[in-house]
Scaffold this motif. Structure first.
Motif, PDB file in Angstrom:
ATOM      1  N   ILE A  45       6.451  12.938  14.745  1.00 51.63           N
ATOM      2  CA  ILE A  45       7.584  11.898  14.328  1.00 51.63           C
ATOM      3  C   ILE A  45       8.378  11.639  15.860  1.00 51.63           C
ATOM      4  CG2 ILE A  45       9.957  11.800  13.378  1.00 51.63           C
ATOM      5  CD1 ILE A  45       9.025  14.127  11.551  1.00 51.63           C
ATOM      6  N   GLU A  46       8.104  10.118  16.021  1.00 48.64           N
ATOM      7  CA  GLU A  46       8.807   9.653  17.017  1.00 48.64           C
ATOM      8  C   GLU A  46      10.325   9.084  16.700  1.00 48.64           C
ATOM      9  OE1 GLU A  46       4.717   7.536  19.025  1.00 48.64           O
ATOM     10  OE2 GLU A  46       6.276   6.243  18.002  1.00 48.64           O
ATOM     11  N   PRO A  97       0.908  -1.193  -0.212  1.00 52.02           N
ATOM     12  CA  PRO A  97      -0.100  -0.099   0.117  1.00 52.02           C
ATOM     13  C   PRO A  97       1.067   1.080  -0.246  1.00 52.02           C
ATOM     14  CG  PRO A  97       0.204  -1.082   2.245  1.00 52.02           C
ATOM     15  CD  PRO A  97       0.775  -1.973   1.196  1.00 52.02           C
ATOM     16  N   ASN A  98       0.318   2.347  -0.559  1.00 54.63           N
ATOM     17  CA  ASN A  98       1.083   3.658  -0.530  1.00 54.63           C
ATOM     18  C   ASN A  98       1.017   4.313   0.707  1.00 54.63           C
ATOM     19  OD1 ASN A  98       1.325   6.625  -1.090  1.00 54.63           O
ATOM     20  ND2 ASN A  98       1.303   5.938  -3.242  1.00 54.63           N
ATOM     21  N   VAL A  99       1.897   4.745   1.458  1.00 54.33           N
ATOM     22  CA  VAL A  99       2.016   4.987   2.589  1.00 54.33           C
ATOM     23  C   VAL A  99       1.396   6.528   2.766  1.00 54.33           C
ATOM     24  CG1 VAL A  99       3.496   6.175   4.756  1.00 54.33           C
ATOM     25  CG2 VAL A  99       3.899   3.864   3.623  1.00 54.33           C
ATOM     26  N   VAL A 100       1.768   7.424   1.640  1.00 51.61           N
ATOM     27  CA  VAL A 100       0.995   8.674   1.609  1.00 51.61           C
ATOM     28  C   VAL A 100      -0.520   8.779   1.314  1.00 51.61           C
ATOM     29  CG1 VAL A 100       1.185  10.728   0.353  1.00 51.61           C
ATOM     30  CG2 VAL A 100       3.277   9.606   0.945  1.00 51.61           C
ATOM     31  N   LYS A 101      -0.817   7.939   0.699  1.00 53.36           N
ATOM     32  CA  LYS A 101      -2.208   7.748   0.326  1.00 53.36           C
ATOM     33  C   LYS A 101      -2.943   7.287   1.653  1.00 53.36           C
ATOM     34  CE  LYS A 101      -5.721   5.730  -2.530  1.00 53.36           C
ATOM     35  NZ  LYS A 101      -6.951   5.415  -1.587  1.00 53.36           N
ATOM     36  N   VAL A 102      -2.325   6.602   2.264  1.00 50.75           N
ATOM     37  CA  VAL A 102      -3.226   5.866   3.481  1.00 50.75           C
ATOM     38  C   VAL A 102      -3.149   6.972   4.507  1.00 50.75           C
ATOM     39  CG1 VAL A 102      -2.930   4.420   5.470  1.00 50.75           C
ATOM     40  CG2 VAL A 102      -2.425   3.590   3.080  1.00 50.75           C
ATOM     41  N   ALA A 103      -2.037   7.866   4.484  1.00 57.42           N
ATOM     42  CA  ALA A 103      -2.182   8.887   5.687  1.00 57.42           C
ATOM     43  C   ALA A 103      -3.295   9.816   5.360  1.00 57.42           C
ATOM     44  CB  ALA A 103      -0.644   9.591   5.621  1.00 57.42           C
ATOM     45  N   LEU A 104      -3.234  10.372   4.072  1.00 57.47           N
ATOM     46  CA  LEU A 104      -4.257  11.165   3.462  1.00 57.47           C
ATOM     47  C   LEU A 104      -5.707  10.586   3.667  1.00 57.47           C
ATOM     48  CD1 LEU A 104      -2.724  12.588   0.321  1.00 57.47           C
ATOM     49  CD2 LEU A 104      -2.730  13.619   2.545  1.00 57.47           C
ATOM     50  N   ASP A 105      -5.767   9.367   3.436  1.00 52.91           N
ATOM     51  CA  ASP A 105      -7.325   8.710   3.690  1.00 52.91           C
ATOM     52  C   ASP A 105      -7.508   8.768   5.247  1.00 52.91           C
ATOM     53  OD1 ASP A 105      -7.737   8.205   1.129  1.00 52.91           O
ATOM     54  OD2 ASP A 105      -6.743   6.081   1.236  1.00 52.91           O
ATOM     55  N   ALA A 106      -6.386   8.671   6.045  1.00 53.29           N
ATOM     56  CA  ALA A 106      -6.653   8.469   7.511  1.00 53.29           C
ATOM     57  C   ALA A 106      -7.277   9.824   7.919  1.00 53.29           C
ATOM     58  CB  ALA A 106      -5.363   7.974   8.259  1.00 53.29           C
ATOM     59  N   ARG A 120      10.127   4.720   6.343  1.00 52.58           N
ATOM     60  CA  ARG A 120      11.643   5.148   5.660  1.00 52.58           C
ATOM     61  C   ARG A 120      11.918   6.737   5.980  1.00 52.58           C
ATOM     62  NH1 ARG A 120      10.278   1.944   0.392  1.00 52.58           N
ATOM     63  NH2 ARG A 120      10.740  -0.140   1.027  1.00 52.58           N
ATOM     64  N   TYR A 121      12.906   7.158   5.943  1.00 51.63           N
ATOM     65  CA  TYR A 121      13.310   8.700   6.298  1.00 51.63           C
ATOM     66  C   TYR A 121      12.784   9.362   4.942  1.00 51.63           C
ATOM     67  CZ  TYR A 121      16.137   7.498  10.269  1.00 51.63           C
ATOM     68  OH  TYR A 121      16.556   7.365  11.498  1.00 51.63           O
ATOM     69  N   GLN A 122      12.770   8.874   3.763  1.00 50.30           N
ATOM     70  CA  GLN A 122      11.908   9.328   2.541  1.00 50.30           C
ATOM     71  C   GLN A 122      10.654   9.497   2.689  1.00 50.30           C
ATOM     72  OE1 GLN A 122      13.655  10.965  -0.130  1.00 50.30           O
ATOM     73  NE2 GLN A 122      11.540  11.811  -0.316  1.00 50.30           N
ATOM     74  N   ASP A 123       9.977   8.674   3.405  1.00 48.89           N
ATOM     75  CA  ASP A 123       8.734   8.661   3.660  1.00 48.89           C
ATOM     76  C   ASP A 123       8.233   9.937   4.546  1.00 48.89           C
ATOM     77  OD1 ASP A 123       7.864   6.113   2.483  1.00 48.89           O
ATOM     78  OD2 ASP A 123       8.383   5.021   4.043  1.00 48.89           O
ATOM     79  N   VAL A 124       9.041  10.156   5.531  1.00 48.67           N
ATOM     80  CA  VAL A 124       8.872  11.221   6.445  1.00 48.67           C
ATOM     81  C   VAL A 124       8.643  12.546   5.547  1.00 48.67           C
ATOM     82  CG1 VAL A 124       9.522  12.397   8.334  1.00 48.67           C
ATOM     83  CG2 VAL A 124       9.905  10.121   8.402  1.00 48.67           C
ATOM     84  N   ILE A 125       9.878  12.574   4.824  1.00 45.91           N
ATOM     85  CA  ILE A 125       9.824  13.765   3.887  1.00 45.91           C
ATOM     86  C   ILE A 125       8.733  14.013   3.140  1.00 45.91           C
ATOM     87  CG2 ILE A 125      11.313  15.089   2.063  1.00 45.91           C
ATOM     88  CD1 ILE A 125      13.846  13.588   3.356  1.00 45.91           C
ATOM     89  N   ASP A 126       8.172  13.055   2.328  1.00 47.31           N
ATOM     90  CA  ASP A 126       7.072  12.917   1.453  1.00 47.31           C
ATOM     91  C   ASP A 126       5.740  13.396   2.252  1.00 47.31           C
ATOM     92  OD1 ASP A 126       8.949  11.936  -0.535  1.00 47.31           O
ATOM     93  OD2 ASP A 126       8.347   9.975  -0.420  1.00 47.31           O
ATOM     94  N   LEU A 127       5.718  12.679   3.351  1.00 44.79           N
ATOM     95  CA  LEU A 127       4.546  12.988   4.261  1.00 44.79           C
ATOM     96  C   LEU A 127       4.191  14.217   4.646  1.00 44.79           C
ATOM     97  CD1 LEU A 127       4.559   9.793   6.243  1.00 44.79           C
ATOM     98  CD2 LEU A 127       2.553  10.499   5.014  1.00 44.79           C
ATOM     99  N   ALA A 128       5.725  14.997   4.899  1.00 41.43           N
ATOM    100  CA  ALA A 128       5.490  16.361   5.598  1.00 41.43           C
ATOM    101  C   ALA A 128       5.001  17.368   4.604  1.00 41.43           C
ATOM    102  CB  ALA A 128       6.985  16.693   5.930  1.00 41.43           C
TER     103      ALA A 128
END
Length: 238
Positions: free
Chosen positions: A69-70, A23-32, A52-60
């Motif tokens: 961010i923990e 699943p797409n992490v960014v899409k799930v975050a936006l859906d949530a 991943r660290y890149q996920d954090v950058i993309d999500l931000a």
């Protein structure tokens, strides 16, 4: 009102199991967020076994609710916080090989270290929360670090809840009142679920935020993500 922050680490674990982006992490975050989450939590670990660290950058770039961010405040974590400037950084004392968080900070032993880290994070405009055990001795030293909030480590509560919920909650109520007296904001997280969350909220009505991942994602397999988030939200509306 106690906010629900959804930890999406397990979504990344599922993605990483097969590679690719499903699943797409960014899409799930936006859906949530669309389904009612009032925050998104991630915990990038050094081995990047889930987020991943890149996920954090993309999500931000796209998260519009509170981004939390923990992590253990090593240099890579601190650089990441400076880069993305999340609403909140939650400091945990996990060693790199830890499967999950299993204890809070010894704020007596590490008070000077935490004080310097908190000051540095505040320079980025980020609110700071320190993961902490429900023991009163750690709270005044936590206050002395300059932290904005503490996050109660709730695994012992969750473990004891089925056999004696009143005894399980007792130390948490005691330290929650102490945190309030000290002027510390109050978060909670670890092993909270649909069975024990409502009683926690009833017992500590002034909780600022709960961060829930594993149980919520597991429940979503049965109930669907949108319905599950609403079910958790209802546990906090007491």
């Amino acid at each position: 009102m106690t906010k629900l922050s959804v930890n999406i680490n397990k979504i990344a674990t599922l993605r990483n199991a097969r590679g690719g982006n499903n699943p797409n992490v960014v899409k799930v975050a936006l859906d949530a967020e669309r389904f009612g989450a009032q925050g998104i939590t991630v915990h990038p670990r050094p081995d990047e076994r889930h987020i991943r660290y890149q996920d954090v950058i993309d999500l931000a770039k796209v998260v519009t609710t509170e981004f939390n961010i923990e992590g253990y405040p090593d240099q890579r974590f601190m650089d990441l916080i400076r880069l993305v400037r999340p609403a909140q950084a939650t400091l945990v004392p996990d060693p790199p090989q830890a499967i999950t968080s299993s204890s809070g900070w010894d704020t007596i032993k590490h008070q000077l270290l935490l004080r310097d880290i908190v000051a540095e994070l505040h320079e980025s405009g980020t609110r700071v929360s320190i993961f902490i055990n429900p023991e009163s001795k750690y709270f005044e030293p936590a206050k002395n670090t300059g932290t904005d909030r503490v996050e109660l480590y709730t695994e012992p509560y969750a473990t004891a809840y089925p056999s004696n919920k009143e005894e399980a909650i007792r130390p948490y109520v005691e330290v929650a009142l102490l945190a309030k007296e000290l002027g510390l904001g109050l978060n909670a997280g670890h092993d909270l679920d649909l069975h024990n969350l409502k009683f926690l909220k009833e017992s500590i009505p002034f909780l600022d935020e709960v961060s829930i991942g594993h149980a919520l994602i597991c429940d979503a397999l049965y109930f669907g993500l949108e319905n599950t988030i609403q079910m958790y939200r209802r546990q906090l509306e007491v």
